[in-house]
Motif scaffolding. Sequence first.
Motif, PDB file in Angstrom:
ATOM      1  N   ARG A 134     -25.296 109.248  83.021  1.00  0.00           N
ATOM      2  CA  ARG A 134     -25.152 107.891  83.462  1.00  0.00           C
ATOM      3  C   ARG A 134     -25.078 107.938  85.102  1.00  0.00           C
ATOM      4  O   ARG A 134     -25.351 106.840  86.321  1.00  0.00           O
ATOM      5  N   GLY A 135     -25.031 109.091  85.534  1.00  0.00           N
ATOM      6  CA  GLY A 135     -25.690 109.373  87.139  1.00  0.00           C
ATOM      7  C   GLY A 135     -24.472 109.345  87.868  1.00  0.00           C
ATOM      8  O   GLY A 135     -24.016 108.931  89.132  1.00  0.00           O
ATOM      9  N   ILE A 136     -22.403 108.932  87.536  1.00  0.00           N
ATOM     10  CA  ILE A 136     -21.978 109.160  88.003  1.00  0.00           C
ATOM     11  C   ILE A 136     -21.107 110.377  88.250  1.00  0.00           C
ATOM     12  O   ILE A 136     -20.937 111.490  87.782  1.00  0.00           O
ATOM     13  N   PRO A 137     -21.338 110.468  89.851  1.00  0.00           N
ATOM     14  CA  PRO A 137     -20.407 111.786  90.559  1.00  0.00           C
ATOM     15  C   PRO A 137     -19.157 112.192  90.374  1.00  0.00           C
ATOM     16  O   PRO A 137     -18.180 111.318  90.315  1.00  0.00           O
ATOM     17  N   THR A 138     -19.181 113.578  89.554  1.00  0.00           N
ATOM     18  CA  THR A 138     -17.313 114.116  90.859  1.00  0.00           C
ATOM     19  C   THR A 138     -17.659 114.943  91.168  1.00  0.00           C
ATOM     20  O   THR A 138     -18.426 116.145  90.733  1.00  0.00           O
ATOM     21  N   ILE A 139     -16.921 114.776  92.317  1.00  0.00           N
ATOM     22  CA  ILE A 139     -17.473 116.166  93.960  1.00  0.00           C
ATOM     23  C   ILE A 139     -15.711 116.726  94.128  1.00  0.00           C
ATOM     24  O   ILE A 139     -15.207 116.318  93.422  1.00  0.00           O
ATOM     25  N   THR A 140     -16.137 117.952  93.925  1.00  0.00           N
ATOM     26  CA  THR A 140     -15.216 119.238  93.887  1.00  0.00           C
ATOM     27  C   THR A 140     -15.197 120.026  95.051  1.00  0.00           C
ATOM     28  O   THR A 140     -16.652 120.096  95.307  1.00  0.00           O
ATOM     29  N   ALA A 141     -14.163 119.659  96.376  1.00  0.00           N
ATOM     30  CA  ALA A 141     -14.282 119.992  97.362  1.00  0.00           C
ATOM     31  C   ALA A 141     -13.110 121.117  97.414  1.00  0.00           C
ATOM     32  O   ALA A 141     -12.104 121.102  97.038  1.00  0.00           O
ATOM     33  N   ASN A 142     -13.163 122.693  98.876  1.00  0.00           N
ATOM     34  CA  ASN A 142     -12.077 122.621  99.030  1.00  0.00           C
ATOM     35  C   ASN A 142     -10.733 122.193  99.955  1.00  0.00           C
ATOM     36  O   ASN A 142     -10.167 122.777 100.516  1.00  0.00           O
ATOM     37  N   SER A 143     -11.759 121.257 100.495  1.00  0.00           N
ATOM     38  CA  SER A 143     -10.631 120.398 102.264  1.00  0.00           C
ATOM     39  C   SER A 143     -10.859 119.148 101.750  1.00  0.00           C
ATOM     40  O   SER A 143     -12.350 118.612 101.428  1.00  0.00           O
ATOM     41  N   VAL A 168     -20.159  95.772  92.814  1.00  0.00           N
ATOM     42  CA  VAL A 168     -19.220  96.173  93.599  1.00  0.00           C
ATOM     43  C   VAL A 168     -18.672  97.188  93.830  1.00  0.00           C
ATOM     44  O   VAL A 168     -17.827  98.002  94.622  1.00  0.00           O
ATOM     45  N   TRP A 169     -18.427  98.089  92.236  1.00  0.00           N
ATOM     46  CA  TRP A 169     -17.838  99.125  91.994  1.00  0.00           C
ATOM     47  C   TRP A 169     -18.778 100.507  92.459  1.00  0.00           C
ATOM     48  O   TRP A 169     -19.904 100.131  91.723  1.00  0.00           O
ATOM     49  N   TYR A 170     -18.168 101.171  92.777  1.00  0.00           N
ATOM     50  CA  TYR A 170     -18.794 102.375  92.241  1.00  0.00           C
ATOM     51  C   TYR A 170     -18.122 103.307  91.799  1.00  0.00           C
ATOM     52  O   TYR A 170     -16.491 103.251  92.161  1.00  0.00           O
ATOM     53  N   GLN A 171     -18.266 104.328  90.652  1.00  0.00           N
ATOM     54  CA  GLN A 171     -17.148 105.302  90.408  1.00  0.00           C
ATOM     55  C   GLN A 171     -17.594 106.502  90.263  1.00  0.00           C
ATOM     56  O   GLN A 171     -18.533 106.723  90.804  1.00  0.00           O
ATOM     57  N   VAL A 172     -16.230 107.594  90.824  1.00  0.00           N
ATOM     58  CA  VAL A 172     -16.213 108.850  90.897  1.00  0.00           C
ATOM     59  C   VAL A 172     -15.323 109.067  90.784  1.00  0.00           C
ATOM     60  O   VAL A 172     -14.500 108.581  90.780  1.00  0.00           O
ATOM     61  N   GLN A 173     -15.311 111.010  90.593  1.00  0.00           N
ATOM     62  CA  GLN A 173     -13.731 111.194  91.005  1.00  0.00           C
ATOM     63  C   GLN A 173     -14.027 112.260  91.787  1.00  0.00           C
ATOM     64  O   GLN A 173     -15.174 112.900  92.832  1.00  0.00           O
ATOM     65  N   LEU A 174     -12.994 112.376  92.935  1.00  0.00           N
ATOM     66  CA  LEU A 174     -12.603 113.176  94.171  1.00  0.00           C
ATOM     67  C   LEU A 174     -11.816 114.584  93.105  1.00  0.00           C
ATOM     68  O   LEU A 174     -10.478 113.530  92.922  1.00  0.00           O
ATOM     69  N   LYS A 175     -12.129 115.727  93.135  1.00  0.00           N
ATOM     70  CA  LYS A 175     -10.701 116.405  93.176  1.00  0.00           C
ATOM     71  C   LYS A 175     -11.133 117.478  94.590  1.00  0.00           C
ATOM     72  O   LYS A 175     -12.115 118.115  94.550  1.00  0.00           O
ATOM     73  N   CYS A 176     -10.336 118.006  94.532  1.00  0.00           N
ATOM     74  CA  CYS A 176      -9.297 118.938  95.664  1.00  0.00           C
ATOM     75  C   CYS A 176     -10.073 120.184  94.596  1.00  0.00           C
ATOM     76  O   CYS A 176      -9.206 120.455  93.509  1.00  0.00           O
ATOM     77  N   ALA A 177     -10.735 121.828  95.046  1.00  0.00           N
ATOM     78  CA  ALA A 177     -10.475 123.414  94.299  1.00  0.00           C
ATOM     79  C   ALA A 177      -9.137 123.294  93.371  1.00  0.00           C
ATOM     80  O   ALA A 177      -9.420 123.756  92.857  1.00  0.00           O
TER      81      ALA A 177
END
Length: 885
Positions: free
Chosen positions: A71-80, A339-348
Amino acid sequence: MSTETPASAVRPSAGVRFGRALFVVVAIILVIATAAAFFLAWTAQRSFPQTDGRTSLKGLQSDVVVQRDDRGIPTITANSTDDLFFAEGYTHAQDRFFEMDFRRHTTAGRLSEMFGESQAGTDAFLRTLGWRKVAEQEVENLDETTRGYYEAYAKGVNAYLASRSGAELSLEYAVLGIQNPGYKPEPWEPADSVAWLKAMAWDLRTNIEDETTRAQLAATLDPAEAKQTLQQLYPSYPFDRNPVIVPTISAAPPVTGPSATTTADTAAFTGSEGEDAAQALNSVEWKQADTVIDAASMLLGNVGEGIGSNSWVVSGALTESGKPLLANDPHLGAALPSVWYQVQLKCAKVSEKCPFDVGGYSFSGLPGIVIGHNAKIAWGFTNLTTDVTDMYIEKVEGDKYWRDGKLVPMDVREETIKVAGGKDIPLTIRSTVHGPIISGLTPDFTGIAKKPELEQGKATDGGTVVPGDAAGAPATGDYAVSLRWTALDAGTTASAIFALSEAQDFGEFRYAASLFDVPAQNLIYADRKGNIGYQAPGRLPIRGAGDGWLPQPGWDSSYDWTGYIPFEKLPVSYNPTSGYIVTANNAIVTDDYAYFLSKDWDYGYRAGRIAHLIERKSAAGPLTAQDLRDIHMDDEMWIGKQLTIAMQDVTVEGKGPKAAVKLLRSWDAQNTADSSAAAFANVLWSNLVQNIFSRRDNPMPITGQGRLFTVVGGMLENPDDPLWTNKKLRVNSMDEMLAFSAEQAYTELARLQGENIAQWNWGGLHALTLRSATLGKSGIAPIEMLFNRGPYRVSGGASVVNATGWNLGESYETTTVPSMRMVVDLSDFDRSSWIHLTGASGHAFNEHYTDQTEDWAAGRQDRWVFSKKAVTKATVDTLVLTPKG
């Protein structure tokens, strides 16, 4: 014998020549259309984001991985955290930058810079409210860590802007360039993000329209008549029929966080400033808003019937898994994109320095997650519907106003509205101690100033205050209307978003709630240990002499707000014995609560139905996530049941009306999309309400269908109510009114959907057309076709659990919607399900522009996985953002 061929044999007939010419014309049109289609497709696709591979960006510290599902929904994983929110800003800009740009121009009162002079009136209104200035103050007040999140997010947005321009950003910019060729987006700033919270507060402000309507109605009646009329049209909450959210305030774990004292119990009357701008702007031909709602209608779609929300949480004692289930569906104006935007935000690696492992719904333009869950807890929102706005009638003389017998100076500021393709427009903004002067900007506020009706103290009988004229006002000066609103003081919601994402238990959740001051929301909670809870947050005013049900005298300081309710005194519920908590904009507590909260609650029909369904389903067996998804789509119309009973013995004339009434008598009161009876019931309801209240010599307001359920429901139990008589319509009794309205309803529905009753259907009548908030409402059909989608057949209705709102007396078209639906399973987050109105993308013609809409309309929800292994398995595209240089 001649061998010449006769001319007639080689010369085509007129018909053949015409056919050939027509073929050539059609061929040319097809060539042009094909070329246009290719050009359009090429232009649109230029703005589609890169979602796979690698891209290098200045400002990153290390690689960031962005995984997208089908569905194009992002999961973003970063170190900081810097990289995490940088990447969120970049991703939001990839998918939604035009929406973000439009929103920040709206909140700053700068729409004229994009769309020209037609928006100058809206700009004047929004500049007067001063959202952007308050947002800038809130950014200044942020702690260093939180400000860093907003700054990192802004850097991510600007990194995307550095790589693209014009039509490469969005198809809208290609179209906008025709009208405004010199327009270029500015760099993103943290205040652009924070200001959007003010827009959300405006959309959820609840009672200002009711207060305005009551003041206008009271002005047409004498005081005694006004009191009786207002009591009938705005009855008290039906506590005997519908539930309150917190029947008993619980003992709860203490607030745990950086500070246990987070909400002041006295008000800091800083406010924003405002003024009557008419004199400064009287040389301009405005496209003026007719009402205060219209002045800001470009924010989230048209605000109308149905703004609110449902949420409920059930404990593991009632569920199949033994762990809680939490459901939420906020009701907002229909918008494209959603109005909404689905996303997941994850620290590695989750740590104190990088604490985020969270998924849910964000707003494009705002870092973080607003509604969702982390690895330990889940939360949802509904509008608190407490009264956080008051109008004051001021007595003004020039740039001064009367205050406790003295003339005191107003705060005055000068601003300039810049107009694309036109001349700058000067704007003078004035404010009193209460807030900005708003009369002169919209006809409704201006009308109140011309004939003010004031609150004369608090109600002594638990009912309606007594309205009166402006007796006791200073003898000199002119009347004006000012607005006192919690959102016009700097607050802490910009920090609360991150505190919610970091909370690990109910004490930390309560700390986050203490920061969530505007817009005031009901917050529900569940955790993996099995606890459920509720907290009323927000900055809720304590009033002086009045209760804000009608405008109050600004010249008398005894009517001022005296402070805010201390957070520890706000309603809270933790593991109630019922095993569930329901919030649906209904009354929070009973009237014996120590502080005044509001009298303009939703009347509780959705809340009552949800509670009933939870109890009925749990009595039949343990609840499952599917049970909660089914409750989301419940279509029962409470007033429909009463109408069905009331029409049993009513006689109508004509074959068609008789058949329609017969159909109604066997209806199950469910507003399903395919139902013929539901179509007739809703058209009957619309005509009945208009015949009782608005189609008469002395019209009365017909907004708020939940309120009207209570008013008309009471009338149906009282055939002697004088409102059944309407001399203008020559109707003299309840049965006559019902018969007259039913015959009208048949005629109207036959015109709309034909005389064959079997072909009637509520879904077609109540269809939803998704319209882009900008160019989709341009009035230019070819442009609107580029950006708008639909219509979609939908079920539900106003004050129905499946809350697809529509405006009585205007159209049956759906205008407000459950903007998203979610069911979070605390036994396994990977089994949670979600859907929202449109799709991840704001780019017209992108595959994710409206790829969730059909499932949304049908009531289907998708699994949205959370664990690392499940996310990897669901990934379709992976984009790695790498540091540049």
